[in-house]
Design a protein around this motif. Sequence first.
Motif, short mmCIF file in Angstrom:
data_model
loop_
_atom_site.label_atom_id
_atom_site.label_comp_id
_atom_site.label_asym_id
_atom_site.label_seq_id
_atom_site.Cartn_x
_atom_site.Cartn_y
_atom_site.Cartn_z
N UNK A 164 0.84 -1.20 0.00
CA UNK A 164 0.00 0.00 0.00
C UNK A 164 0.88 1.26 0.00
N UNK A 165 0.58 2.12 -0.91
CA UNK A 165 1.32 3.37 -1.05
C UNK A 165 0.36 4.51 -0.85
N UNK A 166 0.81 5.59 -0.23
CA UNK A 166 -0.10 6.74 -0.16
C UNK A 166 0.40 7.76 0.84
N UNK A 167 -0.23 8.91 0.79
CA UNK A 167 0.05 9.99 1.73
C UNK A 167 -0.38 9.56 3.13
N UNK A 168 0.15 10.23 4.14
CA UNK A 168 -0.41 10.01 5.48
C UNK A 168 -1.91 10.33 5.44
N UNK A 169 -2.67 9.59 6.20
CA UNK A 169 -4.12 9.80 6.30
C UNK A 169 -4.94 9.35 5.07
N UNK A 170 -4.28 8.76 4.09
CA UNK A 170 -5.02 8.30 2.91
C UNK A 170 -5.97 7.17 3.27
N UNK A 171 -5.62 6.44 4.34
CA UNK A 171 -6.47 5.33 4.77
C UNK A 171 -5.85 3.96 4.52
N UNK A 172 -4.51 3.90 4.48
CA UNK A 172 -3.84 2.63 4.23
C UNK A 172 -4.06 1.65 5.37
N UNK A 173 -3.86 2.13 6.59
CA UNK A 173 -4.03 1.23 7.73
C UNK A 173 -5.50 0.85 7.89
N UNK A 174 -6.40 1.79 7.57
CA UNK A 174 -7.82 1.47 7.66
C UNK A 174 -8.16 0.36 6.67
N UNK A 175 -7.53 0.39 5.51
CA UNK A 175 -7.82 -0.63 4.49
C UNK A 175 -7.35 -2.01 4.95
N UNK A 176 -6.16 -2.06 5.50
CA UNK A 176 -5.64 -3.36 5.95
C UNK A 176 -6.47 -3.87 7.14
N UNK A 177 -6.95 -2.96 7.95
CA UNK A 177 -7.85 -3.36 9.05
C UNK A 177 -9.14 -3.93 8.50
N UNK A 178 -9.62 -3.29 7.46
CA UNK A 178 -10.91 -3.72 6.93
C UNK A 178 -10.79 -5.05 6.18
N UNK A 252 -6.97 21.21 3.71
CA UNK A 252 -7.34 21.98 2.51
C UNK A 252 -6.14 22.35 1.63
N UNK A 253 -4.94 22.21 2.20
CA UNK A 253 -3.77 22.52 1.39
C UNK A 253 -3.42 21.35 0.46
N UNK A 254 -4.14 20.29 0.62
CA UNK A 254 -3.85 19.09 -0.18
C UNK A 254 -5.03 18.83 -1.10
N UNK A 255 -4.76 18.33 -2.28
CA UNK A 255 -5.87 17.84 -3.09
C UNK A 255 -5.46 16.49 -3.67
N UNK A 256 -6.41 15.69 -4.11
CA UNK A 256 -6.09 14.32 -4.53
C UNK A 256 -5.07 14.28 -5.65
N UNK A 257 -5.14 15.25 -6.56
CA UNK A 257 -4.21 15.26 -7.69
C UNK A 257 -2.77 15.49 -7.21
N UNK A 258 -2.62 16.46 -6.29
CA UNK A 258 -1.26 16.74 -5.79
C UNK A 258 -0.74 15.54 -4.99
N UNK A 259 -1.63 14.97 -4.20
CA UNK A 259 -1.23 13.80 -3.41
C UNK A 259 -0.71 12.71 -4.35
N UNK A 260 -1.43 12.49 -5.42
CA UNK A 260 -1.04 11.46 -6.38
C UNK A 260 0.34 11.77 -6.97
N UNK A 261 0.51 13.01 -7.45
CA UNK A 261 1.78 13.39 -8.10
C UNK A 261 2.95 13.29 -7.12
N UNK A 262 2.74 13.74 -5.89
CA UNK A 262 3.82 13.69 -4.89
C UNK A 262 4.32 12.25 -4.70
N UNK A 263 3.36 11.35 -4.55
CA UNK A 263 3.76 9.95 -4.31
C UNK A 263 4.45 9.37 -5.54
N UNK A 264 3.90 9.66 -6.70
CA UNK A 264 4.51 9.13 -7.92
C UNK A 264 5.96 9.61 -8.05
N UNK A 265 6.19 10.89 -7.74
CA UNK A 265 7.55 11.36 -7.94
C UNK A 265 8.50 10.83 -6.87
#
Length: 339
Positions: A164-178, A252-265
């Motif tokens: 699982x890859x993602x920004x903090x708070x994206x919900x990675x741990x929640x997904x593995x819990x679920x 609010x300083x984050x948006x899904x598109x920026x989150x995506x690009x940050x992780x990709x880079x």
Amino acid sequence: MKFVDEVNIRIAAGKGGNGCLSFRREKFIAKGGPDGGDGGDGGSVYFLASETTNTLVDFRIAKIHQAENGSQGSGKNMTGKSGSDLEIIVPVGTTISDLDTKEEIGDLKEVGERIKVAQGGEGGLGNTRFKSSVNRAPRKITKGDEGESRNLKLELKLIADVGLLGMPNAGKSSLIRSMSSAKPKVADYPFTTLYPNLGVVSVGMLQSFVMADIPGLIEGAAEGSGLGIQFLKHLQRTKILLHIIDIFPSDLSMNPEKAFQDIESELMKFSENLSKKTRWLILNKIDLLPSSDVDDHCNRIIENIGWKGPIYKISAISGEGCNELGNALMEKIEKNEID
Ligand SMILES: Nc1nc2c(ncn2[C@@H]2O[C@H](COP(=O)(O)OP(=O)(O)OP(=O)(O)O)[C@@H](O)[C@H]2O)c(=O)[nH]1
Ligand SMILES: [Mg+2]
């Protein structure tokens, strides 16, 4: 790091059956000789490495494993039935050691590798065996030997299939819990997860795969921001990466598109190889929007980032879409059609 599944169990080989004390009793034959048969041997205990399982979870329930005892011998020189061996199936990669002596007993590296860990007891001797010229009616027998028993430690170094890859708070741990029985901490602040967690995701009754949750990444992680990218190395042997995006970040300083690009880079900076791995886009937290708005909202994100690969829209909290995702991952892993 909790990349090791570990369990202690007790195993016991079967006891040998006792020898039989018996004399021939037939009409018209007085004082028939001894005819007590030997006891059967007790079953031994083996471990067999198999690809039909990839966890040691079942051993948390069944802690004692016993092979069958041999049967007692009987009259007419009948040897008792041998006890069946017990074959315990473990995943490839399991190491076995003796808890009491600390001796390393085995390391099952390949499918089909089989080792004996406890020898069944030998059957005892029936009284026929003790017949001699001086003793034609022996009343002696021997008892069957006890089978070996041992306390063992099984360890499995898990290799995750899905990372699982993602920004903090994206919900990675929640997904593995679920999706699995792993219960890592979930909270609404960044960097809740400090170390990788592994969860075993069961699909149906028989299938499962292993999912790895690692700490969130942020822009500049490759240069050491946040927890850095050290944990990405744990994803190198996975087969699929899930890139988890919060579709409605509360920050609010984050948006899904920026989150995506940050992780990709950051991924690219860490390793070109890892960035070439099969990657699915997981749009999480769809419960935050009215269901009639979800598709439009998600389509906009997908378009903005120009994503062409597989997409799953889920809610790690409500579980919506998670079964579907689990089934699709299992199918992909099973087919082994991963580049
Ligand atoms: N509404 C909603 N909230 C979610 C969902 N998934 C996760 N959250 C919330 O988002 C916050 C962060 O979730 P985590 O699972 O801890 O996120 P994470 O990606 O593991 O974060 P780090 O460990 O910090 O990298 C928590 O408050 C969760 O309750 C979801 O599907 N819907
Ligand atoms: Mg987490």
